[in-house]
Design an enzyme around this catalytic site. Structure first.
Site, PDB file in Angstrom:
ATOM      1  N   HIS A 106      -5.333  -3.825   7.974  1.00  0.00           N
ATOM      2  CA  HIS A 106      -5.361  -3.630   6.528  1.00  0.00           C
ATOM      3  C   HIS A 106      -6.744  -3.284   5.990  1.00  0.00           C
ATOM      4  O   HIS A 106      -6.871  -2.935   4.810  1.00  0.00           O
ATOM      5  CB  HIS A 106      -4.809  -4.870   5.810  1.00  0.00           C
ATOM      6  CG  HIS A 106      -4.039  -4.527   4.570  1.00  0.00           C
ATOM      7  ND1 HIS A 106      -3.159  -5.392   3.972  1.00  0.00           N
ATOM      8  CD2 HIS A 106      -4.007  -3.399   3.802  1.00  0.00           C
ATOM      9  CE1 HIS A 106      -2.637  -4.826   2.895  1.00  0.00           C
ATOM     10  NE2 HIS A 106      -3.128  -3.620   2.773  1.00  0.00           N
ATOM     11  N   ASP A 129       1.729  -8.494   0.710  1.00  0.00           N
ATOM     12  CA  ASP A 129       0.996  -9.098   1.824  1.00  0.00           C
ATOM     13  C   ASP A 129       1.265 -10.597   1.871  1.00  0.00           C
ATOM     14  O   ASP A 129       1.451 -11.238   0.833  1.00  0.00           O
ATOM     15  CB  ASP A 129      -0.502  -8.867   1.611  1.00  0.00           C
ATOM     16  CG  ASP A 129      -1.315  -8.887   2.894  1.00  0.00           C
ATOM     17  OD1 ASP A 129      -1.111  -9.823   3.695  1.00  0.00           O
ATOM     18  OD2 ASP A 129      -2.159  -7.993   3.078  1.00  0.00           O
ATOM     19  N   HIS A 131      -1.065 -12.488   2.862  1.00  0.00           N
ATOM     20  CA  HIS A 131      -2.412 -13.016   2.648  1.00  0.00           C
ATOM     21  C   HIS A 131      -3.035 -12.403   1.394  1.00  0.00           C
ATOM     22  O   HIS A 131      -2.610 -11.343   0.932  1.00  0.00           O
ATOM     23  CB  HIS A 131      -3.288 -12.713   3.869  1.00  0.00           C
ATOM     24  CG  HIS A 131      -2.664 -13.152   5.154  1.00  0.00           C
ATOM     25  ND1 HIS A 131      -1.841 -12.322   5.898  1.00  0.00           N
ATOM     26  CD2 HIS A 131      -2.712 -14.333   5.814  1.00  0.00           C
ATOM     27  CE1 HIS A 131      -1.409 -12.976   6.962  1.00  0.00           C
ATOM     28  NE2 HIS A 131      -1.923 -14.193   6.942  1.00  0.00           N
ATOM     29  N   ASP A 133      -6.160 -11.265   1.120  1.00  0.00           N
ATOM     30  CA  ASP A 133      -7.117 -10.201   1.452  1.00  0.00           C
ATOM     31  C   ASP A 133      -8.255 -10.140   0.441  1.00  0.00           C
ATOM     32  O   ASP A 133      -8.779  -9.066   0.134  1.00  0.00           O
ATOM     33  CB  ASP A 133      -6.417  -8.837   1.548  1.00  0.00           C
ATOM     34  CG  ASP A 133      -5.519  -8.739   2.765  1.00  0.00           C
ATOM     35  OD1 ASP A 133      -5.486  -9.693   3.554  1.00  0.00           O
ATOM     36  OD2 ASP A 133      -4.837  -7.712   2.922  1.00  0.00           O
ATOM     37  N   HIS A 146     -10.214  -7.237   7.784  1.00  0.00           N
ATOM     38  CA  HIS A 146      -8.856  -7.037   7.255  1.00  0.00           C
ATOM     39  C   HIS A 146      -8.484  -8.140   6.267  1.00  0.00           C
ATOM     40  O   HIS A 146      -7.446  -8.039   5.604  1.00  0.00           O
ATOM     41  CB  HIS A 146      -7.820  -6.920   8.380  1.00  0.00           C
ATOM     42  CG  HIS A 146      -7.415  -8.206   9.024  1.00  0.00           C
ATOM     43  ND1 HIS A 146      -6.206  -8.352   9.683  1.00  0.00           N
ATOM     44  CD2 HIS A 146      -8.049  -9.405   9.132  1.00  0.00           C
ATOM     45  CE1 HIS A 146      -6.116  -9.597  10.166  1.00  0.00           C
ATOM     46  NE2 HIS A 146      -7.208 -10.228   9.845  1.00  0.00           N
ATOM     47  N   ASP A 235       1.585  -4.483   3.849  1.00  0.00           N
ATOM     48  CA  ASP A 235       1.270  -5.141   5.113  1.00  0.00           C
ATOM     49  C   ASP A 235       2.568  -5.710   5.666  1.00  0.00           C
ATOM     50  O   ASP A 235       3.256  -6.489   5.003  1.00  0.00           O
ATOM     51  CB  ASP A 235       0.262  -6.271   4.856  1.00  0.00           C
ATOM     52  CG  ASP A 235      -0.291  -6.880   6.132  1.00  0.00           C
ATOM     53  OD1 ASP A 235       0.466  -6.991   7.116  1.00  0.00           O
ATOM     54  OD2 ASP A 235      -1.480  -7.265   6.135  1.00  0.00           O
ATOM     55  N   ASP A 237       3.145  -7.962   7.591  1.00  0.00           N
ATOM     56  CA  ASP A 237       3.230  -9.416   7.714  1.00  0.00           C
ATOM     57  C   ASP A 237       3.693 -10.079   6.415  1.00  0.00           C
ATOM     58  O   ASP A 237       3.889 -11.299   6.371  1.00  0.00           O
ATOM     59  CB  ASP A 237       1.923 -10.031   8.219  1.00  0.00           C
ATOM     60  CG  ASP A 237       0.769  -9.990   7.221  1.00  0.00           C
ATOM     61  OD1 ASP A 237       1.003  -9.892   6.013  1.00  0.00           O
ATOM     62  OD2 ASP A 237      -0.399 -10.075   7.677  1.00  0.00           O
TER      63      ASP A 237
END
Length: 323
Positions: A106, A129, A131, A133, A146, A235, A237
């Site tokens: 990412h 996402d 997360h 980030d 990332h 993303d 994930d």
């Protein structure tokens, strides 16, 4: 957008934003699995611009101790790659093409989104996402880039702490960004996100309101008059690892199959989506799992469900519907 509708696929095989080799294989895996054909079936013309020539060494050839600047790992290498991507995306978007960037990890979003901001200064971003980030070199527990791209794009990182990023001047405004699907945030990152002004929808909000209401609120926050172009940074994930297992930073309790598709479908319905990132698919993890299954006496290699899921989500974002 140009007529006829045209998509430029840009391969960004960057893996140095994290420490797990294999994510650089994703652009080729997506091509082999039929990404272009899937898009063409929806009436788009596809131009595959190939992989950007990052000319970066593989993880095994690098000595972390030699390439870490402060707490940031591979800053110069990632910065150089993202600058190249930014220039490519800005040129393609300036020609009216839909830019589909295939990562890579990412960290590539620092390149793709800065390029979009250069071409379309009023662009809004939907960041999907697990997360946040939103780490900085000071807050990051790992030093992996990332985990920092959104903070960098918001101007929250001192360029002096990330050599190789002095070119990153195309920045986002808080009311132009929304974050969806978050469920794994570092302690200091949580504080930074709360102070950022970004509208964040965690999995708790998805559970509470449902994905339909979340998308209404998210789009109203970044594009209330539906007059701004939208970039989707997806993303893989963000999805629950049960349906998208081949990614490097898994977090249980993610978006389910229909929720993920609904996000993409809702963005397609706006008519404002002009670009997209698909990141963090690691086909090598599926290969290793297949090898393990064979070693245990299995007979068939399993289809890479994560790659197929990525292709499906891109199709939904580009207009594929049930009816």
């Amino acid at each position: 957008m140009s007529e006829p509708r045209m998509i430029a696929m840009v391969g960004a095989p960057l893996a140095l934003g994290q420490d797990l080799a294999g994510v650089e294989d994703a652009p080729d895996a997506l091509r082999r699995a039929g990404m272009a054909q899937s898009i063409q079936e929806l009436g788009w013309q596809v131009i595959d611009t190939g992989d950007l020539p990052f000319d970066l060494p593989h993880h095994r050839e690098l000595d972390i101790g030699q390439v870490t600047l402060g707490k940031v790992k591979y800053a110069h290498e990632v910065g150089t790659a993202c600058r190249l991507l930014s220039e490519r995306v800005a040129n393609l978007a300036g020609e009216g093409k839909f830019c589909l960037t295939l990562g890579g990890d990412h960290s590539i979003a620092m390149g793709s989104i800065s390029g979009m901001v250069k071409a379309r200064p009023d662009v809004s971003v939907v960041w999907v996402d697990a997360h946040g980030d939103f780490n900085t070199p000071e807050s990051s527990p790992s030093g992996h880039l990332h985990g920092m791209p959104l903070a960098a794009l918001m101007g929250k990182i001192n360029p002096g702490s990330m050599p190789g990023f002095d070119w990153l001047t195309q920045l986002l405004k808080p009311d132009h960004v929304t974050l969806i699907g978050v469920r794994s945030i570092d302690a200091e990152e949580r504080i930074l996100l709360r102070e950022s002004g970004i509208k964040v929808f965690t999995m708790m909000e998805v559970d509470r309101y449902g994905i339909g209401r979340v998308m209404e609120m998210a789009l109203n926050s970044i594009n209330p008059d539906n007059n701004r172009p939208i970039h989707l940074s997806l993303d893989i994930d963000a999805l629950d690892p049960y349906i998208a297992p081949n990614t490097g930073t898994k977090a249980r309790g993610g978006l389910n199959y229909r929720e993920a598709h609904f996000i993409c479908e809702a963005l397609a319905e706006t008519g404002a989506l002009v670009s997209m990132d698909l990141v963090e698919i690691n086909p090598r993890l599926g290969y290793l799992e297949d090898r393990h299954n064979l070693a245990q006496g299995g007979t068939n290699l399993q289809e890479d469900a994560t790659v197929e899921m990525g292709i499906e989500l891109v199709a939904s974002a580009l207009g594929k519907r049930i009816l």
